[in-house]
Design a protein around this motif. Sequence first.
Motif, PDB file in Angstrom:
ATOM      1  N   GLY A  69       0.742  -1.037  -0.034  1.00 22.95           N
ATOM      2  CA  GLY A  69       0.047  -0.005  -0.034  1.00 22.95           C
ATOM      3  C   GLY A  69       0.836   1.249   0.096  1.00 22.95           C
ATOM      4  N   LEU A 119      -4.689   7.389  -0.433  1.00 17.16           N
ATOM      5  CA  LEU A 119      -4.371   5.953  -0.109  1.00 17.16           C
ATOM      6  C   LEU A 119      -4.418   4.987  -1.085  1.00 17.16           C
ATOM      7  N   THR A 121      -4.078   0.636  -2.135  1.00 15.19           N
ATOM      8  CA  THR A 121      -3.871  -0.661  -1.963  1.00 15.19           C
ATOM      9  C   THR A 121      -3.603  -1.542  -3.263  1.00 15.19           C
ATOM     10  N   ARG A 129      -4.610  -6.345   3.748  1.00 11.98           N
ATOM     11  CA  ARG A 129      -5.965  -5.909   4.189  1.00 11.98           C
ATOM     12  C   ARG A 129      -6.408  -6.583   5.412  1.00 11.98           C
ATOM     13  N   TYR A 202      -8.736   3.937   4.698  1.00 12.74           N
ATOM     14  CA  TYR A 202      -8.634   2.712   4.575  1.00 12.74           C
ATOM     15  C   TYR A 202     -10.020   1.876   4.640  1.00 12.74           C
TER      16      TYR A 202
END
Length: 207
Positions: A69, A119, A121, A129, A202
């Motif tokens: 990430g 952000l 990922t 996660r 997130y």
Amino acid sequence: QIEKGTLDYAPIWLGNVEELPPSRVQPQWIIGGYPCQPFSSGGHKRGKEDKRYLWPSIAALIGSMLPHGVFFENVYGHIGMGLFDVLRDLERLGYETTWGIFAAAEIGCPQYRERIFILGTHSEKHGERKILADANRWGRRQATHEFPAPPNHRKKQSEAPRTTKSGLAGAANGISSRVDRVRSLGNAVVPQQAAHAFRTLYGELVR
């Protein structure tokens, strides 16, 4: 802090980020704030023409390392100048992205200090996660009042006793030791502000 044992050992690169050998590190996350001067309202807003515009170098590092990430901070002016290039580049590298505007005032800081946070990922690295799965329990919350109340406001229970204010010459003591701290902090990001942004963004990605 590493020498004190507060933080785990980690390699430290003291050179130019554009010269960092990708093979030196394999990070799980890349977190930071690339130079804001190209986008800041306090500067000339030259964007990509500014020699301090380092996003292409940051994107190249991300592409060579492909961490789980990424999490970045920058000034509000980045929204109209370069933000969507950043999001586009991250998505081309395989990252699911989100971003938002967060103010330090949201977590109780007396200053507003509005910043954008980004952000992402990686779509092929979902294991990370699970480690942070409880982040989706965090949304935008009311201020947590972790900071002292502003002047002329009732003191919070968590605060230390305040200095006695003289009717002749301001506070009795403590001012001189605070001035240098305020000057050194400038308009820096408040750590709790970044944590609040991370939890919220997130949480949006793991819903």
